[in-house]
Design a protein around this motif. Structure first.
Motif, PDB file in Angstrom:
ATOM      1  N   ASP A 241       0.857  -1.188   0.000  1.00 10.52           N
ATOM      2  CA  ASP A 241       0.000   0.000   0.000  1.00 10.52           C
ATOM      3  C   ASP A 241       0.891   1.235   0.000  1.00 10.52           C
ATOM      4  N   ASP A 242       1.472   1.526  -1.182  1.00  6.92           N
ATOM      5  CA  ASP A 242       2.431   2.629  -1.256  1.00  6.92           C
ATOM      6  C   ASP A 242       1.829   3.928  -1.774  1.00  6.92           C
ATOM      7  N   GLY A 243       0.536   3.913  -2.081  1.00  3.56           N
ATOM      8  CA  GLY A 243      -0.120   5.134  -2.538  1.00  3.56           C
ATOM      9  C   GLY A 243       0.088   5.411  -4.010  1.00  3.56           C
ATOM     10  N   GLU A 244       1.122   4.837  -4.623  1.00  2.00           N
ATOM     11  CA  GLU A 244       1.405   5.101  -6.031  1.00  2.00           C
ATOM     12  C   GLU A 244       0.524   4.260  -6.937  1.00  2.00           C
ATOM     13  N   PHE A 245       0.285   3.007  -6.535  1.00  2.00           N
ATOM     14  CA  PHE A 245      -0.538   2.117  -7.352  1.00  2.00           C
ATOM     15  C   PHE A 245      -1.934   2.696  -7.551  1.00  2.00           C
ATOM     16  N   ALA A 246      -2.440   3.319  -6.500  1.00  2.00           N
ATOM     17  CA  ALA A 246      -3.802   3.856  -6.559  1.00  2.00           C
ATOM     18  C   ALA A 246      -3.939   4.988  -7.561  1.00  2.00           C
ATOM     19  N   LYS A 247      -2.827   5.634  -7.880  1.00  2.00           N
ATOM     20  CA  LYS A 247      -2.880   6.766  -8.808  1.00  2.00           C
ATOM     21  C   LYS A 247      -2.453   6.364 -10.220  1.00  2.00           C
ATOM     22  N   ARG A 248      -2.198   5.072 -10.403  1.00  2.00           N
ATOM     23  CA  ARG A 248      -1.542   4.624 -11.622  1.00  2.00           C
ATOM     24  C   ARG A 248      -2.402   4.800 -12.873  1.00  2.00           C
ATOM     25  N   TYR A 249      -1.916   5.544 -13.782  1.00  2.00           N
ATOM     26  CA  TYR A 249      -2.403   5.559 -15.160  1.00  2.00           C
ATOM     27  C   TYR A 249      -1.339   6.281 -15.956  1.00  2.00           C
ATOM     28  N   SER A 250      -1.300   6.028 -17.237  1.00  2.00           N
ATOM     29  CA  SER A 250      -0.261   6.645 -18.050  1.00  2.00           C
ATOM     30  C   SER A 250      -0.866   7.152 -19.341  1.00  2.00           C
ATOM     31  N   SER A 251      -0.197   8.118 -19.925  1.00  2.00           N
ATOM     32  CA  SER A 251      -0.705   8.695 -21.165  1.00  2.00           C
ATOM     33  C   SER A 251      -0.761   7.646 -22.264  1.00  2.00           C
ATOM     34  N   GLU A 252       0.120   6.653 -22.193  1.00  2.00           N
ATOM     35  CA  GLU A 252       0.104   5.586 -23.201  1.00  2.00           C
ATOM     36  C   GLU A 252      -1.209   4.804 -23.163  1.00  2.00           C
ATOM     37  N   ASP A 253      -1.840   4.786 -22.006  1.00  2.54           N
ATOM     38  CA  ASP A 253      -3.075   4.019 -21.857  1.00  2.54           C
ATOM     39  C   ASP A 253      -4.322   4.838 -22.173  1.00  2.54           C
ATOM     40  N   GLU A 254      -4.162   6.095 -22.493  1.00  3.54           N
ATOM     41  CA  GLU A 254      -5.340   6.935 -22.710  1.00  3.54           C
ATOM     42  C   GLU A 254      -6.155   6.466 -23.910  1.00  3.54           C
ATOM     43  N   ASP A 255      -5.496   5.933 -24.920  1.00  5.01           N
ATOM     44  CA  ASP A 255      -6.200   5.469 -26.116  1.00  5.01           C
ATOM     45  C   ASP A 255      -6.251   3.940 -26.105  1.00  5.01           C
ATOM     46  N   LEU A 256      -7.434   3.401 -25.836  1.00  7.86           N
ATOM     47  CA  LEU A 256      -7.587   1.949 -25.800  1.00  7.86           C
ATOM     48  C   LEU A 256      -8.474   1.423 -26.925  1.00  7.86           C
ATOM     49  N   GLY A 257      -9.066   2.320 -27.726  1.00  9.70           N
ATOM     50  CA  GLY A 257     -10.022   1.798 -28.704  1.00  9.70           C
ATOM     51  C   GLY A 257     -10.223   2.607 -29.962  1.00  9.70           C
ATOM     52  N   SER A 258      -9.331   3.551 -30.269  1.00  7.99           N
ATOM     53  CA  SER A 258      -9.503   4.371 -31.462  1.00  7.99           C
ATOM     54  C   SER A 258      -9.319   3.543 -32.731  1.00  7.99           C
ATOM     55  N   ARG A 259      -9.535   4.158 -33.882  1.00 10.95           N
ATOM     56  CA  ARG A 259      -9.319   3.466 -35.155  1.00 10.95           C
ATOM     57  C   ARG A 259      -7.893   2.942 -35.264  1.00 10.95           C
ATOM     58  N   ASP A 260      -6.948   3.708 -34.782  1.00 16.67           N
ATOM     59  CA  ASP A 260      -5.556   3.269 -34.846  1.00 16.67           C
ATOM     60  C   ASP A 260      -5.359   1.950 -34.106  1.00 16.67           C
ATOM     61  N   VAL A 261      -6.003   1.844 -32.932  1.00 17.02           N
ATOM     62  CA  VAL A 261      -5.893   0.618 -32.141  1.00 17.02           C
ATOM     63  C   VAL A 261      -6.621  -0.525 -32.844  1.00 17.02           C
ATOM     64  N   VAL A 262      -7.843  -0.258 -33.301  1.00 17.51           N
ATOM     65  CA  VAL A 262      -8.676  -1.278 -33.944  1.00 17.51           C
ATOM     66  C   VAL A 262      -7.970  -1.882 -35.155  1.00 17.51           C
ATOM     67  N   LEU A 263      -7.326  -1.049 -35.935  1.00 15.16           N
ATOM     68  CA  LEU A 263      -6.682  -1.517 -37.165  1.00 15.16           C
ATOM     69  C   LEU A 263      -5.473  -2.404 -36.885  1.00 15.16           C
ATOM     70  N   LYS A 264      -4.891  -2.282 -35.684  1.00 17.27           N
ATOM     71  CA  LYS A 264      -3.704  -3.058 -35.342  1.00 17.27           C
ATOM     72  C   LYS A 264      -4.020  -4.354 -34.593  1.00 17.27           C
ATOM     73  N   GLU A 265      -5.202  -4.420 -33.966  1.00 17.90           N
ATOM     74  CA  GLU A 265      -5.517  -5.538 -33.081  1.00 17.90           C
ATOM     75  C   GLU A 265      -6.243  -6.659 -33.818  1.00 17.90           C
ATOM     76  N   LYS A 266      -5.828  -7.878 -33.537  1.00 13.09           N
ATOM     77  CA  LYS A 266      -6.456  -9.035 -34.176  1.00 13.09           C
ATOM     78  C   LYS A 266      -7.812  -9.343 -33.561  1.00 13.09           C
ATOM     79  N   GLU A 267      -7.885  -9.318 -32.212  1.00 17.95           N
ATOM     80  CA  GLU A 267      -9.132  -9.666 -31.519  1.00 17.95           C
ATOM     81  C   GLU A 267      -9.600  -8.507 -30.651  1.00 17.95           C
ATOM     82  N   LEU A 268     -10.873  -8.177 -30.784  1.00 13.04           N
ATOM     83  CA  LEU A 268     -11.496  -7.129 -29.979  1.00 13.04           C
ATOM     84  C   LEU A 268     -12.589  -7.735 -29.123  1.00 13.04           C
ATOM     85  N   ILE A 269     -12.817  -7.145 -27.970  1.00 15.69           N
ATOM     86  CA  ILE A 269     -13.872  -7.624 -27.074  1.00 15.69           C
ATOM     87  C   ILE A 269     -14.647  -6.429 -26.527  1.00 15.69           C
ATOM     88  N   TRP A 270     -15.852  -6.705 -26.054  1.00 18.68           N
ATOM     89  CA  TRP A 270     -16.628  -5.712 -25.306  1.00 18.68           C
ATOM     90  C   TRP A 270     -16.172  -5.813 -23.853  1.00 18.68           C
TER      91      TRP A 270
END
Length: 475
Positions: A241-270
């Motif tokens: 419980d270091d307090g950092e995990f609770a705040k964890r997110y990164s700019s790399e993770d901001e886009d999880l489903g745009s066209r760019d992502v869809v065109l690169k991914e083999k399998e998509l899920i809801w």
């Protein structure tokens, strides 16, 4: 049109996923020995005799949640300390060894029954990490122990809407690291509670990536299949419980489903997102935080970003040592509920005349304003850009538009809202995704006409709701 984009438009949710998405807003309740030790994470060495709430009232919890507009409650039946809030037959480290009700109490039953009486849904949190149980780290033995406890919770307390797992994974009393048998846990849940969503470390509802209430601008429900395993990968799991995990997110993770992502991914899920945060700095009750309840403005901001941004909102409220929600928390929940009810009280577009740039037979424009989630407006198949214009019948002042796509797909990628003023269309809001729900908030404007223009979508858009509101004047 690209086949990958059409594929993405056809990915659908399960009924159990939809049932949680349509709840929108529900409660987390963290309660354990930690409330009595003033800790966030217990060691597993706590004496059960310290657990003795003097006035536990689950009905008070439920009524407070309902006052905020919540539709369900998830209880921490066992946290990392291993102390069970029900009289498990597989351990003595539970309420049956406490002085509360002379060892005859069952917090899980009281909360499940209160939820049913109050008309909200009941869910369970069960920590896979157990710092008390001696078999933890002997993987086969502990997995059986954990499944036995799951079975108790899934068969003894009625209908469960959600089983919420987190990724905490550390050493047990024997110093060994446990290997969780997730597939066996999931199979047991599907067998005993087939309607229950398995959240976060599970295949149904996705963690937004932090516990700080941060929300993405564009939250996609259709995402790469690999995200299903993110939170249960041991190397990434929370170990302190270091307090950092609770705040964890990164700019790399901001886009999880745009066209760019869809065109690169083999399998998509809801795999829709859930935003979780606590009404206080901590997840468990600490008297020192009685005056640190989140301001109404901060909760409203999270509500807009989560419920209004195609995610669900899981808000934690920790009971105090009495077994009650503290008065300050109860007051804030009431204020939040009053704001929600006040802001979205009167839909100015309900049943209003509406015109579409084009419409498919059986999906005419009127289906966007009829208040029915099972109907929707749609242009002709393959039309990725299209629009709707609502006639409010007279000049109206408004500052919110609520949009919803048909529940079985997510297709809109970009849209614009405009209003007519002085014979010209003026922009009120620029948006990206809509999904289950998008709450568009902007400075108040006065107009008779509101126009939605979808400038980019996948295959063809399906709009189920177009609502217009004048927000609560007092908020």
């Amino acid at each position: 049109m690209n086949d990958r984009i059409q594929y993405a438009a056809q990915v659908k949710p399960t009924e159990r996923q939809l049932s949680v998405q349509e709840m929108e807003f529900y409660a987390f309740v963290h309660f354990s020995v930690n409330a009595f030790t003033d800790q966030e994470w217990g060691s597993g060495k706590e004496d059960p005799s310290i657990f003795n709430p003097t006035a536990l009232d689950a009905d008070q919890w439920v009524e407070a949640c309902k006052s905020a507009g919540m539709k369900g409650l998830i209880l921490t039946c066992k946290h990392h300390d291993g102390f069970c809030l029900w009289p498990s037959q597989y351990t003595e480290h539970s309420v049956k060894s406490s002085p509360w009700k002379n060892g005859g109490g069952d917090v899980v039953k009281e909360v499940a029954d209160a939820c049913r009486r109050g008309g909200i849904r009941f869910g369970i949190y069960l920590s896979p990490w157990d710092r008390h149980e001696p078999t933890y780290g002997d993987s086969p033995a502990y997995n059986e122990y954990f499944k036995n406890q799951l079975r108790e919770l899934l068969t003894g307390y009625g209908d469960i809407f959600c089983v919420w797992f987190d990724g905490a994974c550390g050493e047990g009393p024997n110093g060994k690291r446990q290997v969780y048998d997730w597939d066996a846990y999931y199979a047991l849940i599907r067998e005993l509670q087939p309607g229950a969503a398995i959240s976060v470390c599970g295949p149904d509802i996705r963690w937004c990536g932090n516990e700080a209430g941060h929300c993405r601008e564009s939250e996609w429900s259709v995402v790469p299949a690999s995200l299903r395993d993110n939170e249960k990968i041991q190397e990434n799991s929370q170990q302190e419980d270091d307090g950092e995990f609770a705040k964890r997110y990164s700019s790399e993770d901001e886009d999880l489903g745009s066209r760019d992502v869809v065109l690169k991914e083999k399998e998509l899920i809801w795999y829709p997102a859930e935003v979780n945060t606590s009404i206080r700095p901590g997840w468990f009750y600490h008297a020192s935080q009685d005056d640190q309840v989140k301001p109404l403005e901060e909760l409203i901001k999270v509500y807009y970003g989560s419920v209004g941004g195609n995610a669900t909102f899981l808000l934690n409220i920790p009971p105090d040592t009495r077994g009650l929600f503290h008065e300050n928390d109860v007051r804030r929940l009431q204020e939040l509920g009053e704001w929600i009810r006040g802001t979205f009280r009167t839909n100015l577009a309900a049943g209003a005349p509406v015109e579409a740039s084009e419409a498919m037979a059986g999906h005419e424009a009127l289906y966007a304003v009829d208040g029915d989630r099972d109907t929707f407006w749609a242009p002709q198949e393959g039309t990725e850009a299209a629009g709707l214009t609502v006639d409010l019948g007279a000049e109206q002042t408004f500052d919110h538009v609520v949009l919803q796509e048909y529940r079985y797909s997510q297709r809109v990628e970009r849209f614009v809202l405009e209003y007519m003023a002085g014979g010209e269309w003026k922009k009120a809001y620029d948006g990206t995704v809509i999904g289950y729900k998008r709450i568009c908030r902007f400075p108040a404007v006065t107009s008779r006409y509101v126009r939605l223009t979808i400038t980019q979508s996948r295959w063809w858009p399906n709009i189920s709701a177009f609502e217009v509101y004048r927000g609560d004047r007092n908020a």
